[in-house]
Scaffold this motif. Structure first.
Motif, mmCIF file in Angstrom:
data_model
loop_
_atom_site.group_PDB
_atom_site.id
_atom_site.type_symbol
_atom_site.label_atom_id
_atom_site.label_comp_id
_atom_site.label_asym_id
_atom_site.label_seq_id
_atom_site.Cartn_x
_atom_site.Cartn_y
_atom_site.Cartn_z
ATOM 1 N N ASP A 124 -10.921 53.497 -70.688
ATOM 2 C CA ASP A 124 -10.880 54.210 -71.971
ATOM 3 C C ASP A 124 -11.692 53.407 -72.978
ATOM 4 O OD1 ASP A 124 -10.332 55.843 -74.089
ATOM 5 O OD2 ASP A 124 -8.156 55.520 -74.063
ATOM 6 N N ILE A 125 -12.798 53.993 -73.412
ATOM 7 C CA ILE A 125 -13.697 53.288 -74.332
ATOM 8 C C ILE A 125 -13.047 53.147 -75.705
ATOM 9 C CG2 ILE A 125 -15.947 53.390 -75.475
ATOM 10 C CD1 ILE A 125 -16.940 54.950 -73.038
ATOM 11 N N ILE A 126 -12.296 54.131 -76.096
ATOM 12 C CA ILE A 126 -11.694 54.117 -77.437
ATOM 13 C C ILE A 126 -10.671 52.991 -77.561
ATOM 14 C CG2 ILE A 126 -10.278 55.441 -79.076
ATOM 15 C CD1 ILE A 126 -11.567 57.965 -77.854
ATOM 16 N N THR A 127 -9.766 52.873 -76.582
ATOM 17 C CA THR A 127 -8.735 51.820 -76.652
ATOM 18 C C THR A 127 -9.224 50.495 -76.071
ATOM 19 O OG1 THR A 127 -7.780 52.490 -74.544
ATOM 20 C CG2 THR A 127 -6.845 53.488 -76.544
ATOM 21 N N GLY A 128 -10.314 50.546 -75.313
ATOM 22 C CA GLY A 128 -10.870 49.322 -74.742
ATOM 23 C C GLY A 128 -10.173 48.871 -73.478
ATOM 24 N N THR A 129 -9.426 49.751 -72.821
ATOM 25 C CA THR A 129 -8.759 49.373 -71.574
ATOM 26 C C THR A 129 -9.730 49.517 -70.409
ATOM 27 O OG1 THR A 129 -7.891 51.611 -71.297
ATOM 28 C CG2 THR A 129 -6.456 50.010 -72.382
ATOM 29 N N ALA A 130 -9.610 48.637 -69.476
ATOM 30 C CA ALA A 130 -10.501 48.623 -68.310
ATOM 31 C C ALA A 130 -9.991 49.603 -67.260
ATOM 32 C CB ALA A 130 -10.572 47.221 -67.719
ATOM 33 N N GLU A 131 -10.867 49.912 -66.354
ATOM 34 C CA GLU A 131 -10.533 50.813 -65.247
ATOM 35 C C GLU A 131 -9.556 50.122 -64.284
ATOM 36 O OE1 GLU A 131 -13.428 53.350 -62.556
ATOM 37 O OE2 GLU A 131 -13.468 51.234 -61.985
#
Length: 163
Positions: A79-86
């Motif tokens: 998630d680019i918005i929250t900055g969580t990785a795959e």
């Protein structure tokens, strides 16, 4: 007084530990182990390169031009918005590491088999080349004491001869 005794015990234990370590280091087995670890590390790098650069690219090409490092099951997208990785299970890397392990295990098995065969062959050659004289000397050194019955029979025989 108790403190001095415990300090002395620690010092004695420390001396025993370091003298044991010194004996362990000086025996030479550590040097053999170190050489084995260094060679094993270099061999591991060679096998990694063999798997990654030579074996896997043609297999990836055969199954549709896929790089095995990219094979994965995505559990949660990034998630680019929250900055969580795959979050993903990378089974392609696992397959490559398993192949590396199998190659290394087979190589070690092959080398150990050769070493064991060489040792067995050397023992066989030594046994065949053992001088016959040594074997005969061993036979001469073995002295069998006669039993009590035989000694008694000899005495009876000797006494009959004298009469």
């Amino acid at each position: 007084m108790k403190k001095n005794k415990s300090i002395k015990k620690v010092k004695v234990a420390r001396k025993k530990f370091f003298s044991g370590f010194k004996d362990f280091i000086s025996k030479g087995n550590v040097v053999d182990l170190a050489v084995g670890v260094i060679i094993g590390g270099a061999f591991g790098k060679i096998v990694t390169s063999l798997v990654n650069d030579i074996i896997m690219p043609p297999i990836g090409l055969l199954i549709g031009g896929v790089d095995f490092k990219d094979l994965k099951v995505v559990l949660k997208d990034a998630d680019i918005i929250t900055g969580t990785a795959e979050v993903a299970i990378r089974y392609g890397n696992f397959i490559m590491f398993m192949l590396e392990f199998l190659i290394i295990a087979f190589s070690i098995y092959f080398i150990l088999t050769l070493v064991i065969r060489r040792k067995d062959f050397a023992k066989k050659v030594e046994a065949e080349l053992a001088p016959v004289e040594e074997v005969e000397e061993v036979k001469e050194e073995v002295i069998v004491e006669p039993s009590e019955e035989i000694l008694l029979l000899r005495e009876i025989r000797d006494s009959l001869k004298n009469k």
